[in-house]
Each structure stands twice: as structure tokens, then as C-alpha cells.
Design a protein around this motif. Structure first.
Motif, PDB file in Angstrom:
ATOM      1  N   TYR A 185      25.761   6.076  25.829  1.00 13.82           N
ATOM      2  CA  TYR A 185      26.873   5.129  25.666  1.00 13.82           C
ATOM      3  C   TYR A 185      26.547   3.782  26.306  1.00 13.82           C
ATOM      4  CZ  TYR A 185      29.438   9.337  24.347  1.00 13.82           C
ATOM      5  OH  TYR A 185      29.854  10.499  23.729  1.00 13.82           O
ATOM      6  N   LEU A 188      24.467   1.763  23.869  1.00 12.94           N
ATOM      7  CA  LEU A 188      25.286   1.151  22.818  1.00 12.94           C
ATOM      8  C   LEU A 188      26.069  -0.038  23.364  1.00 12.94           C
ATOM      9  CD1 LEU A 188      26.700   4.311  20.972  1.00 12.94           C
ATOM     10  CD2 LEU A 188      24.822   2.833  20.248  1.00 12.94           C
ATOM     11  N   ASP A 189      26.620   0.106  24.538  1.00  8.86           N
ATOM     12  CA  ASP A 189      27.387  -0.996  25.129  1.00  8.86           C
ATOM     13  C   ASP A 189      26.498  -2.204  25.409  1.00  8.86           C
ATOM     14  OD1 ASP A 189      29.563   0.681  25.033  1.00  8.86           O
ATOM     15  OD2 ASP A 189      29.443   1.273  27.154  1.00  8.86           O
ATOM     16  N   LEU A 249      31.796  -0.746  14.134  1.00  4.83           N
ATOM     17  CA  LEU A 249      32.268  -1.101  15.466  1.00  4.83           C
ATOM     18  C   LEU A 249      32.928  -2.476  15.419  1.00  4.83           C
ATOM     19  CD1 LEU A 249      29.203   0.067  17.627  1.00  4.83           C
ATOM     20  CD2 LEU A 249      31.235   1.364  16.934  1.00  4.83           C
ATOM     21  N   SER A 259      31.846   1.820  24.047  1.00  8.80           N
ATOM     22  CA  SER A 259      31.553   2.646  22.874  1.00  8.80           C
ATOM     23  C   SER A 259      32.149   4.041  22.994  1.00  8.80           C
ATOM     24  CB  SER A 259      30.039   2.744  22.675  1.00  8.80           C
ATOM     25  OG  SER A 259      29.421   3.299  23.821  1.00  8.80           O
ATOM     26  N   TYR A 262      35.801   3.792  22.254  1.00  3.97           N
ATOM     27  CA  TYR A 262      36.002   3.435  20.852  1.00  3.97           C
ATOM     28  C   TYR A 262      35.813   4.654  19.953  1.00  3.97           C
ATOM     29  CZ  TYR A 262      35.681   0.805  16.479  1.00  3.97           C
ATOM     30  OH  TYR A 262      35.898   0.331  15.209  1.00  3.97           O
TER      31      TYR A 262
END
Length: 639
Positions: A185, A188-189, A249, A259, A262
Motif C-alpha cells: 500500500y 501505491l501511495d 483511482l 490506497s 480507497y
């Protein structure tokens, strides 16, 4: 001249193959003694001129060519057969002699400008110029794409550092990977945060939207349809079918982004035991001012960025990588740039068109030459069968197949396709990046073009030695290489299987073959020995025995035999230059024609490739006697 016996030629032709003149000494005596000629002619008349005389001529007996049925002695020897046959032999010898001349000799023979040679010279200049220009442009394109990939790695890839920017062997660092769920995560962030702050980058990057508004990156999750592991009791639930889940996204330019939260809001839970691969994709646009010059405008690009997280091995290590695929775009105009200067594009398009036109001409001319050569071969086969009663040998037939022309046709086709793709690249009409395909076509075509230059160097004795040596050694080298390849394949498979799990150079079948080939050339031997770990003493000793055996066999035995084959062919060619080259039946047939190229006989009307009315008349009404079977040796008489 092709027939040096002059006035005795009809007499010789009529008796050829029937024992009239048995050797050269008797023939020369007849030439020097006119009275002996008359006596010999009187002697031949009762032998071949009576009504009851028969000639063993199975090929022409049915047509009345072998006998004089009902003919009187005075009419048994018509002069037409001898004249017809001798003219045909001389004409065929000169045609073949002219056919096998080089371009310079043909120029001296018929005073015709060697336009095919000129076209090849022009093609070499144009193709090489085109290749140099394209190589320079491709280098700038690939280098620009690589530099931007490094930039994107720093902007969007968590954990990237400068030590990974240089490809080294062995690698200085391990693979970039994720080991904790939270790192997935965080990665992704980090990428989304870098994409959101794209305007902070030094590079002139913009979003792939019409109003330069931040877009929506695309997250793709590839998971097994069912994958649950119960490690405590060695049980699982598994379905090998892979499903793809795609999530857009939605990012705000002001608010922070998580992420994990979300995905939860979208009712998406990542099952890492079933996760095969995940990817995050978005696009970035930019303009390259460096490409601009006095006659060239800037280039516009779109980079399709893809961050890939590979968990296919399911070994607790999720490999992390970034790819940026460049796409050239058509620029929409200039703001503060001089009017759109298209001179560079126009000059490049003219060069591409010239290359295509010259290659088409070369292709047509070489194709026509091959077609005419096959026509002449068929005519020569019929000539040998009708006149000498023999079949043209395989070596003689291969004389008419010009492999240089086939290679020229191949490079013409490659360059035409490459030039067409280059023209589309210059016009920016391709949907994908075709630089690599174009470079393969143009590079291979240019390689064959420069190989073709050896054909013209072969006209000189000093340079022709190399070509003849390679041609003479090729069959033996091919057979020897096949045997050596079988042994090489055995070592390759064995090394891959035994040493692959422990030795970095034997990890795959391809890397094993490359390592062994490098060892044959003496490259990096000590490192290959020392990299093998001592985890298994048996395999450590086996590695030593394996490498010592392979190196000793190939360096001291196989390579030595390979070199000896080449040297043997070289010595054979040197011997041929001293004692003469072996000749096929076609070459031996031409050997009696000693006319020089500049003698003028090849410009005479009798040498014309089109058959005259008289030649057709002779074929219809003249009796052509079957000659002595052609032996194909240089000492044969073609009379």
C-alpha cells in the motif's frame, strides 16, 4: 577465335564422333598439307557418303538425320550441316563467355555502360547515408526514453536509488522487492503522490488530459479465482483461473490519498495468498526541445508508465519494476517558435523515396538477370543434349545460379520495408513504437549490402582468395560444426540442469549457452570457477570436472580442428592458382573460346542473343550430325 582450324573446320565437324580425325596430330598435319586434305576427303567419302552407309545416331535416326536413304554419292555430304553446327557452337561459346564476364569485361566487350554496377554503387551510398541518419535519430530517441524512465523511477517508484541505474554484471544490488503487506500500500501511495505532484518535477511533464487536469491512474489486480492456504494443517482451497480486477483511482489535487482506505471503500480486499500480479498505469506527456535545431522542430512524446508488482513465484518476494513506453505524437503547433520548419522532414522523405526507388530498380534488374540466366541454362542443356548427346552436369547447372543476386534481392526487400517504416515514423503515423523493427530491417539490409561489395572485390585475384577460401571450406565447416554442436548441446543441457540452481551463469538455458561460448573464447574463466559456492562439495567438484573437460575439449581440440579446415581450404585455393582450377563442363566448353573482351567479336551481329532467320532455316532444313559425347575436360575439342 573459338575455332582456330579455319578452312578444315567443316571437314572436322562432319567427321567428329565417327573416327574421321582421331587425334590432334593428324588434324594439324592436314592443316599444313593441302594435298593430304584432299586425300582425306576422298577417304571419308566412301565411308560416310554411300547409300548403304549407316551412322549410329539414335537421337536423329527417325528424322532421317543418321542415314542417306537413297542418296547418291555426290549428294551424300551436303555442306549445310557442318556450317550450321559450327555456327551454333561458336555462337553458344561466345554467349556463355559473355554471360560469365564481370561488369568491366562486359563494358569492354559491348561498350555498354555497366548500369547495374552503377545502381549498386548509388545504392550503397544512399543506404549508408540513410542508416547513419536513422542511427543518430534512434540513439537520441532510445537515450531520451531511458533517461525519462530513470526520472520516473525516482518520482514514482518507492525504494529506487542511483545504484540501480547502471546495469552491471554481476549485479551490485539485489532485486527491488516488497516483503510486507503494508509496503504494498505504501508503494501505491508513493506512486500516486508523485503523480499528483507532477508539476514539482524538473522535467516539463503534463497530464494526459486536454486541460492538463490530473487523471485517474488505473490499478489492475490479477488474482486466482480461489486461493486460501491453511498452513497449520497443510490444506488449501485453490482454483487456477485468474481474474482481473480493474479500479480507477480517483485522485484529488489537494486531499491526501490512501490506497488501502480507497480499496476498502470500493469493497475490494487484496488477498495476498491469491494475488499473482498488480500493476498501476498512467500516462505523462512532454516535449523534447533538445531535438530542435535550425531545420528540425521539437518532438512531442507521451509516456505510458506502468509500475508492475510481480508475485507470480509466491515465494514471499513481490518484485517491483517500472516501465515507460514512449510514443511520439504530432505536435499541435508552435507558440514562440519560428514558423513550423519542415525542411528536415522534407529532406528525410526525399532520401527515403530515393532509397526505395533505387532498391526497386536493383530488385528488378537482379530478378531479370536471374530469369535470363535460367533461360540460358535451359538453352545450354538443350544444346548439350542435341549437339553432344550428353546431359549437363549438376555443377554446370549451378554455374547459372548467382547467389550474389539472391543476396542483393534479399537486402533490397529488407531496405524497402525498412524505408517504408522509417517514412511512417518520420510522419508520426504509426500507432506504436516501431523504431526497433525499422532498425532490424535497415541494419540487416545494410549488412547484406556491404557483404555484396565482396562480389566486386572478387574480380581481383588478391581479394578473391578470401572469398574462394570461405566457399571451399563452407561444406566441411558445416559438417564439422554440426558434430561440434551436438557435443555443445550436451554440455549446455548438463550444465543447466546440474549447476543452474547454484551458479548465476547457469540460471537459464540461454545464459548457460552464452557462458560456454564465452569460455570457448577465453572470457571470464576464473570468475566462472570461483562463483560456484561450496554449499554442496559434490557439485563443487563436479563443476570443476565439467568446466575443465569443456574448456580442454573445445579450445585445444575443436578450435584447432576448425582452424585446420580453414587452412586446408586456403592451401587448396593457393594450389589451384598455381595448377589451375577444376572446371565444370560449361567452363571447359567455354575454354576453347579465347576471344578477348575488347576484340570486338561480341559486338557483331552474329553474337546477338535473338535467333536470326537463317538459324531457323538451318534448324528446319539442315541435317545436324550428333557430335562426340562431351567429356567436360579442358582438353576436349569442341569441333
Amino acid at each position: 577465335m573459338c575455332h582456330p582450324l579455319g578452312p578444315l573446320l567443316p571437314l572436322c565437324v562432319h567427321g567428329c564422333g565417327r573416327g574421321a580425325l582421331d587425334n590432334e596430330e593428324e588434324m594439324e598435319a592436314l592443316v599444313m598439307n593441302p594435298e593430304a586434305q584432299g586425300a582425306k576427303a576422298s577417304e571419308m567419302t566412301p565411308r560416310y557418303g554411300t547409300a548403304n552407309s549407316e551412322v549410329s545416331d539414335p537421337g536423329y535416326g527417325d528424322a532421317g538425320y543418321g542415314t542417306n536413304q537413297g542418296a547418291s554419292p555426290s549428294s551424300s555430304n551436303p555442306p549445310c550441316p557442318e556450317i550450321c553446327t559450327d555456327q551454333e557452337v561458336e555462337r553458344m561459346q561466345r554467349r556463355l563467355r559473355f554471360f560469365f564476364m564481370n561488369p568491366i569485361e562486359k563494358w569492354h566487350a559491348k561498350q555498354r555502360f555497366p548500369y547495374k554496377f552503377l545502381i549498386q554503387v548509388i545504392k550503397i551510398v544512399l543506404v549508408t547515408t540513410q542508416l547513419c541518419i536513422f542511427a543518430h535519430s534512434r540513439y537520441k530517441h532510445v537515450n531520451y526514453a531511458w533517461d525519462n524512465r530513470v526520472t520516473f523511477s525516482h518520482l514514482f517508484l518507492r525504494g529506487w536509488d542511483t545504484t540501480r541505474e547502471v546495469n552491471s554484471y554481476p549485479p551490485a544490488v539485489g532485486p527491488l522487492a516488497l516483503y510486507v503487506k503494508e509496503d504494498f500500500y505504501h508503494t501505491l501511495d508513493y506512486a500516486v503522490a508523485g503523480y499528483r505532484k507532477l508539476s514539482d518535477a524538473i522535467g516539463p511533464y503534463s497530464y494526459d488530459t486536454d486541460d492538463n487536469h490530473i487523471g485517474s491512474p488505473l490499478l489492475s489486480l490479477y488474482e486466482y479465482k480461489e486461493g486460501v492456504i491453511y498452513g497449520f494443517n497443510e490444506s488449501y482451497q485453490f482454483n487456477s483461473e485468474i481474474d482481473r480486477h480493474v479500479i480507477n483511482l480517483t485522485i484529488s489535487s489537494n486531499a491526501s490519498f490512501s490506497s488501502k482506505e480507497y480499496l476498502i471503500s470500493k469493497n475490494m480486499v487484496v488477498n495476498f495468498s491469491a494475488l499473482v500480479r498488480a500493476s498501476l498505469e498512467f500516462s505523462v506527456k512532454t516535449v523534447n526541445f533538445k531535438a530542435a535545431g535550425a531545420i528540425t522542430p521539437p518532438d512531442c512524446y507521451r509516456f505510458d508508465v506502468k509500475i508492475d508488482m510481480d508475485n507470480g513465484d509466491q515465494d514471499g518476494q513481490m518484485l517491483l519494476s517500472l516501465e515507460a513506453e514512449p510514443m511520439r505524437l504530432v505536435c499541435q503547433g508552435d507558440v514562440e517558435y519560428i514558423t513550423d520548419n519542415r525542411l528536415d522532414y522534407i529532406l528525410g522523405s526525399i532520401l527515403n523515396c530515393c532509397v526505395i526507388i533505387v532498391c526497386l530498380l536493383s530488385l528488378i534488374l537482379c530478378g531479370r538477370a536471374i530469369y535470363r540466366a535460367q533461360q540460358l541454362k535451359n538453352e545450354t542443356i538443350r544444346f548439350f543434349k542435341n549437339v553432344y548427346g550428353t546431359v549437363l552436369s549438376r555443377e554446370g547447372r549451378l554455374e547459372f545460379l548467382n547467389l550474389w543476386y539472391l543476396m542483393i534481392i534479399a537486402n533490397d526487400i529488407l531496405i524497402i520495408f525498412g524505408s517504408a517504416i522509417k517514412e511512417q515514423i518520420d510522419r508520426k503515423q504509426l500507432a506504436g513504437d516501431q523504431w526497433n523493427i525499422c532498425s532490424v530491417f535497415l541494419g540487416t539490409g545494410n549488412l547484406l549490402v556491404w557483404f555484396g561489395v565482396l562480389r566486386y572485390l572478387g574480380f581481383f585475384k588478391t581479394y578473391n582468395v578470401v572469398i574462394l577460401t570461405l566457399r571451399n571450406a563452407a561444406p566441411k565447416v558445416a559438417r564439422f560444426s554440426l558434430c561440434a554442436l551436438l557435443i555443445y548441446a550436451g554440455f549446455t543441457f548438463c550444465g543447466w540442469l546440474v549447476l543452474g540452481p547454484y551458479h548465476i551463469k547457469f540460471r537459464s538455458l540461454a545464459s548457460t549457452s552464452e557462458c560456454l561460448f564465452a569460455l570457448i573464447n577465453g572470457d571470464d574463466m576464473f570468475a566462472t570457477f570461483s562463483i560456484m559456492p561450496l554449499k554442496s562439495p559434490m557439485l563443487w567438484w563436479y563443476c570443476r570436472f565439467y568446466l575443465y573437460s569443456f574448456i580442454s575439449l573445445y579450445i585445444y581440440v575443436v578450435l584447432s580442428l576448425f582452424i585446420s579446415i580453414i587452412m586446408d581450404a586456403y592451401e587448396t585455393i593457393k594450389l589451384y592458382y598455381k595448377e589451375g582450377f577444376p572446371k565444370s563442363d560449361v567452363q571447359a566448353f567455354m575454354a576453347s573460346c579465347t576471344d578477348e573482351a575488347s576484340s570486338g567479336v561480341f559486338r557483331s551481329g552474329s553474337f546477338s542473343t535473338s535467333e536470326s532467320v537463317r538459324s531457323w532455316f538451318d534448324k528446319l532444313f539442315c541435317r545436324i550430325p550428333l557430335r562426340k559425347p562431351f567429356s567436360g575436360t579442358t582438353g576436349s575439342r569442341f569441333m
